[in-house]
Design a protein around this motif. Structure first.
Motif, short mmCIF file in Angstrom:
data_model
loop_
_atom_site.label_atom_id
_atom_site.label_comp_id
_atom_site.label_asym_id
_atom_site.label_seq_id
_atom_site.Cartn_x
_atom_site.Cartn_y
_atom_site.Cartn_z
N GLY A 85 -13.42 -13.45 18.40
CA GLY A 85 -12.22 -14.15 17.96
C GLY A 85 -12.56 -15.47 17.29
N TRP A 142 -6.31 -19.95 19.86
CA TRP A 142 -7.25 -18.83 19.85
C TRP A 142 -6.62 -17.67 19.11
N PHE A 143 -7.41 -17.02 18.24
CA PHE A 143 -6.94 -15.87 17.48
C PHE A 143 -7.89 -14.70 17.68
N CYS A 144 -7.31 -13.51 17.91
CA CYS A 144 -8.12 -12.32 18.13
C CYS A 144 -8.58 -11.69 16.82
N VAL A 181 -8.57 -12.33 24.20
CA VAL A 181 -9.70 -12.64 23.32
C VAL A 181 -10.89 -12.89 24.23
N CYS A 241 -4.54 -14.51 22.85
CA CYS A 241 -4.37 -14.88 21.44
C CYS A 241 -3.11 -15.73 21.32
N SER A 242 -3.18 -16.80 20.56
CA SER A 242 -2.04 -17.70 20.41
C SER A 242 -0.88 -17.06 19.65
N CYS A 302 -3.91 -12.20 12.79
CA CYS A 302 -3.10 -13.11 13.60
C CYS A 302 -3.18 -14.54 13.05
N LYS A 303 -4.37 -14.96 12.65
CA LYS A 303 -4.55 -16.31 12.12
C LYS A 303 -3.73 -16.51 10.84
#
Length: 66
Positions: A20, A32-34, A15, A8-9, A38-39
């Motif tokens: 994700g 990439w976001f899980c 992920v 995840c970024s 997080c996003k």
């Protein structure tokens, strides 16, 4: 069949393929976001993952600014 796992970024958790969210910026950078948590923390709230205890990027003692 190999399972592709990306970090995840934001929080650095894995992920798995098929889960994700992949976000591509205008400059071609892939994030990439899980999870939506997080996003939102990265894109909307613009938080630093090193200051949040629930991320794997957390640094105890705070960030040393030069």
């Amino acid at each position: 069949m190999s399972l592709i796992v990306k970090p995840c970024s934001f929080c650095d958790r894995p992920v798995a393929k098929g889960s994700g969210t992949m976000f591509v910026k205008n400059d071609g950078t892939v994030l990439w976001f899980c999870s939506p948590k997080c996003k939102k923390n990265m894109m909307v709230l613009k938080r630093d993952p090193r200051t949040l205890k629930w991320t794997k990027k957390y640094q105890k003692g705070g960030i040393v600014k030069k």
